[in-house]
Design a protein around this motif. Structure first.
Motif, PDB file in Angstrom:
ATOM      1  N   ALA A 218       0.839  -1.208   0.000  1.00 50.83           N
ATOM      2  CA  ALA A 218       0.000   0.000   0.000  1.00 50.83           C
ATOM      3  C   ALA A 218       0.868   1.249   0.000  1.00 50.83           C
ATOM      4  O   ALA A 218       1.901   1.296   0.664  1.00 50.83           O
ATOM      5  N   LEU A 219       0.451   2.251  -0.742  1.00 52.74           N
ATOM      6  CA  LEU A 219       1.103   3.559  -0.726  1.00 52.74           C
ATOM      7  C   LEU A 219       0.369   4.527   0.201  1.00 52.74           C
ATOM      8  O   LEU A 219       0.900   5.563   0.555  1.00 52.74           O
ATOM      9  N   VAL A 220      -0.859   4.169   0.561  1.00 53.88           N
ATOM     10  CA  VAL A 220      -1.703   5.009   1.409  1.00 53.88           C
ATOM     11  C   VAL A 220      -1.958   4.263   2.716  1.00 53.88           C
ATOM     12  O   VAL A 220      -2.312   3.091   2.704  1.00 53.88           O
ATOM     13  N   LYS A 221      -1.785   4.964   3.824  1.00 53.74           N
ATOM     14  CA  LYS A 221      -2.047   4.350   5.123  1.00 53.74           C
ATOM     15  C   LYS A 221      -3.545   4.253   5.359  1.00 53.74           C
ATOM     16  O   LYS A 221      -4.310   5.150   4.979  1.00 53.74           O
ATOM     17  N   LYS A 222      -3.949   3.164   6.013  1.00 53.66           N
ATOM     18  CA  LYS A 222      -5.364   2.931   6.306  1.00 53.66           C
ATOM     19  C   LYS A 222      -5.954   4.109   7.083  1.00 53.66           C
ATOM     20  O   LYS A 222      -7.032   4.608   6.758  1.00 53.66           O
ATOM     21  N   LYS A 223      -5.248   4.574   8.087  1.00 48.56           N
ATOM     22  CA  LYS A 223      -5.724   5.683   8.926  1.00 48.56           C
ATOM     23  C   LYS A 223      -5.965   6.933   8.084  1.00 48.56           C
ATOM     24  O   LYS A 223      -6.984   7.612   8.225  1.00 48.56           O
ATOM     25  N   ASP A 224      -5.038   7.241   7.169  1.00 45.21           N
ATOM     26  CA  ASP A 224      -5.176   8.426   6.319  1.00 45.21           C
ATOM     27  C   ASP A 224      -6.383   8.313   5.389  1.00 45.21           C
ATOM     28  O   ASP A 224      -7.137   9.265   5.197  1.00 45.21           O
ATOM     29  N   TYR A 225      -6.566   7.123   4.801  1.00 47.34           N
ATOM     30  CA  TYR A 225      -7.678   6.913   3.879  1.00 47.34           C
ATOM     31  C   TYR A 225      -9.011   7.077   4.599  1.00 47.34           C
ATOM     32  O   TYR A 225      -9.896   7.798   4.141  1.00 47.34           O
ATOM     33  N   PHE A 226      -9.157   6.412   5.743  1.00 45.78           N
ATOM     34  CA  PHE A 226     -10.442   6.463   6.437  1.00 45.78           C
ATOM     35  C   PHE A 226     -10.694   7.816   7.091  1.00 45.78           C
ATOM     36  O   PHE A 226     -11.836   8.242   7.202  1.00 45.78           O
ATOM     37  N   SER A 227      -9.659   8.506   7.473  1.00 42.36           N
ATOM     38  CA  SER A 227      -9.817   9.864   7.995  1.00 42.36           C
ATOM     39  C   SER A 227     -10.400  10.765   6.902  1.00 42.36           C
ATOM     40  O   SER A 227     -11.347  11.526   7.132  1.00 42.36           O
ATOM     41  N   LYS A 228      -9.853  10.651   5.706  1.00 40.43           N
ATOM     42  CA  LYS A 228     -10.336  11.450   4.579  1.00 40.43           C
ATOM     43  C   LYS A 228     -11.778  11.073   4.225  1.00 40.43           C
ATOM     44  O   LYS A 228     -12.609  11.937   3.951  1.00 40.43           O
ATOM     45  N   GLN A 229     -12.085   9.762   4.262  1.00 40.26           N
ATOM     46  CA  GLN A 229     -13.443   9.297   3.969  1.00 40.26           C
ATOM     47  C   GLN A 229     -14.436   9.840   5.000  1.00 40.26           C
ATOM     48  O   GLN A 229     -15.518  10.296   4.648  1.00 40.26           O
ATOM     49  N   MET A 230     -14.070   9.773   6.281  1.00 41.86           N
ATOM     50  CA  MET A 230     -14.961  10.261   7.343  1.00 41.86           C
ATOM     51  C   MET A 230     -15.192  11.765   7.213  1.00 41.86           C
ATOM     52  O   MET A 230     -16.319  12.232   7.332  1.00 41.86           O
ATOM     53  N   ASN A 231     -14.119  12.503   6.970  1.00 44.83           N
ATOM     54  CA  ASN A 231     -14.266  13.954   6.822  1.00 44.83           C
ATOM     55  C   ASN A 231     -15.158  14.297   5.635  1.00 44.83           C
ATOM     56  O   ASN A 231     -15.972  15.219   5.711  1.00 44.83           O
ATOM     57  N   GLY A 232     -15.017  13.549   4.552  1.00 46.51           N
ATOM     58  CA  GLY A 232     -15.868  13.752   3.380  1.00 46.51           C
ATOM     59  C   GLY A 232     -17.325  13.441   3.683  1.00 46.51           C
ATOM     60  O   GLY A 232     -18.227  14.162   3.261  1.00 46.51           O
ATOM     61  N   MET A 233     -17.550  12.372   4.438  1.00 50.30           N
ATOM     62  CA  MET A 233     -18.912  11.994   4.803  1.00 50.30           C
ATOM     63  C   MET A 233     -19.543  13.064   5.707  1.00 50.30           C
ATOM     64  O   MET A 233     -20.692  13.448   5.515  1.00 50.30           O
ATOM     65  N   ILE A 234     -18.784  13.548   6.669  1.00 54.58           N
ATOM     66  CA  ILE A 234     -19.301  14.590   7.566  1.00 54.58           C
ATOM     67  C   ILE A 234     -19.643  15.846   6.758  1.00 54.58           C
ATOM     68  O   ILE A 234     -20.687  16.456   6.949  1.00 54.58           O
TER      69      ILE A 234
ATOM     70  N   ASN B  35     -20.362  16.017   3.446  1.00 54.95           N
ATOM     71  CA  ASN B  35     -21.445  15.791   2.487  1.00 54.95           C
ATOM     72  C   ASN B  35     -22.796  15.483   3.111  1.00 54.95           C
ATOM     73  O   ASN B  35     -23.825  15.867   2.575  1.00 54.95           O
ATOM     74  N   PHE B  36     -22.814  14.768   4.222  1.00 58.12           N
ATOM     75  CA  PHE B  36     -24.084  14.322   4.794  1.00 58.12           C
ATOM     76  C   PHE B  36     -24.514  15.080   6.040  1.00 58.12           C
ATOM     77  O   PHE B  36     -25.667  15.000   6.447  1.00 58.12           O
ATOM     78  N   PHE B  37     -23.599  15.795   6.672  1.00 54.84           N
ATOM     79  CA  PHE B  37     -23.921  16.452   7.935  1.00 54.84           C
ATOM     80  C   PHE B  37     -23.546  17.934   7.926  1.00 54.84           C
ATOM     81  O   PHE B  37     -23.193  18.504   8.948  1.00 54.84           O
ATOM     82  N   ASN B  38     -23.631  18.552   6.734  1.00 53.88           N
ATOM     83  CA  ASN B  38     -23.377  19.992   6.588  1.00 53.88           C
ATOM     84  C   ASN B  38     -22.057  20.421   7.223  1.00 53.88           C
ATOM     85  O   ASN B  38     -21.964  21.494   7.819  1.00 53.88           O
ATOM     86  N   ASP B  39     -21.048  19.563   7.126  1.00 55.11           N
ATOM     87  CA  ASP B  39     -19.716  19.849   7.673  1.00 55.11           C
ATOM     88  C   ASP B  39     -19.767  20.082   9.188  1.00 55.11           C
ATOM     89  O   ASP B  39     -18.957  20.812   9.747  1.00 55.11           O
ATOM     90  N   SER B  40     -20.738  19.452   9.857  1.00 51.83           N
ATOM     91  CA  SER B  40     -20.920  19.632  11.293  1.00 51.83           C
ATOM     92  C   SER B  40     -20.610  18.328  12.030  1.00 51.83           C
ATOM     93  O   SER B  40     -21.362  17.357  11.928  1.00 51.83           O
ATOM     94  N   ALA B  41     -19.507  18.328  12.771  1.00 53.74           N
ATOM     95  CA  ALA B  41     -19.131  17.146  13.545  1.00 53.74           C
ATOM     96  C   ALA B  41     -20.183  16.844  14.609  1.00 53.74           C
ATOM     97  O   ALA B  41     -20.449  15.684  14.917  1.00 53.74           O
ATOM     98  N   SER B  42     -20.812  17.879  15.169  1.00 55.03           N
ATOM     99  CA  SER B  42     -21.821  17.637  16.212  1.00 55.03           C
ATOM    100  C   SER B  42     -23.077  16.990  15.620  1.00 55.03           C
ATOM    101  O   SER B  42     -23.687  16.131  16.257  1.00 55.03           O
ATOM    102  N   GLN B  43     -23.463  17.369  14.389  1.00 54.77           N
ATOM    103  CA  GLN B  43     -24.599  16.697  13.733  1.00 54.77           C
ATOM    104  C   GLN B  43     -24.266  15.228  13.496  1.00 54.77           C
ATOM    105  O   GLN B  43     -25.099  14.348  13.700  1.00 54.77           O
ATOM    106  N   PHE B  44     -23.022  14.973  13.060  1.00 52.01           N
ATOM    107  CA  PHE B  44     -22.589  13.592  12.848  1.00 52.01           C
ATOM    108  C   PHE B  44     -22.614  12.821  14.163  1.00 52.01           C
ATOM    109  O   PHE B  44     -23.123  11.702  14.234  1.00 52.01           O
ATOM    110  N   ALA B  45     -22.063  13.409  15.228  1.00 48.00           N
ATOM    111  CA  ALA B  45     -22.003  12.741  16.525  1.00 48.00           C
ATOM    112  C   ALA B  45     -23.409  12.436  17.039  1.00 48.00           C
ATOM    113  O   ALA B  45     -23.663  11.350  17.581  1.00 48.00           O
ATOM    114  N   SER B  46     -24.327  13.366  16.852  1.00 45.76           N
ATOM    115  CA  SER B  46     -25.712  13.164  17.277  1.00 45.76           C
ATOM    116  C   SER B  46     -26.326  11.983  16.525  1.00 45.76           C
ATOM    117  O   SER B  46     -26.923  11.080  17.124  1.00 45.76           O
TER     118      SER B  46
END
Length: 121
Positions: free
Chosen positions: A65-81, A83-94
């Motif tokens: 792998a050229l990409v670390k698992k942690k880096d990939y999933f961090s980017k995926q989670m941030n993208g999901m937050i 796209n789906f939660f108006n860039d709001s970590a608290s909406q995601f956490a709720s």
């Protein structure tokens, strides 16, 4: 750049094995295992996306792998937050805490993690 579901499944195997020959990758799949040509196609696409590379060992290739698992999933989670939660970590956490049916113990563990992070800031 994002991985397809089948590419992500292969990356999970590669992250776990760290370095692997084609036969090792195929053997790590659950039955029914994909054909060698299918895995080769996935690896080529993932190489084009700069997720994997290989070193030539005689007639075999050792993939890594050229990409670390942690880096990939961090980017995926941030993208999901974003796209789906108006860039709001608290909406995601709720949503996460309500919709995942976490036990009281799991919620307390999450609270400890959050409290620890707050103290470190």
């Amino acid at each position: 750049m994002q991985l397809s579901n089948s590419e992500e499944q292969l990356m999970q195997i590669l992250w776990k094995q760290e370095k692997a020959l084609m036969k090792d990758l195929i053997e790590a799949y659950p039955e029914p295992r994909p054909a060698t040509t299918t895995v080769a196609t996935l690896l080529k696409r993932m190489q084009d996306k700069k997720f994997v590379d290989y070193i030539q060992l005689g007639r075999s290739r050792e993939y890594f792998a050229l990409v670390k698992k942690k880096d990939y999933f961090s980017k995926q989670m941030n993208g999901m937050i974003k796209n789906f939660f108006n860039d709001s970590a608290s909406q995601f956490a709720s949503f996460f805490t309500k919709e995942t049916n976490l036990s009281k113990e799991e919620l307390e563990d999450l609270k400890k993690l959050i409290d620890k992070e707050i103290k470190s800031k």
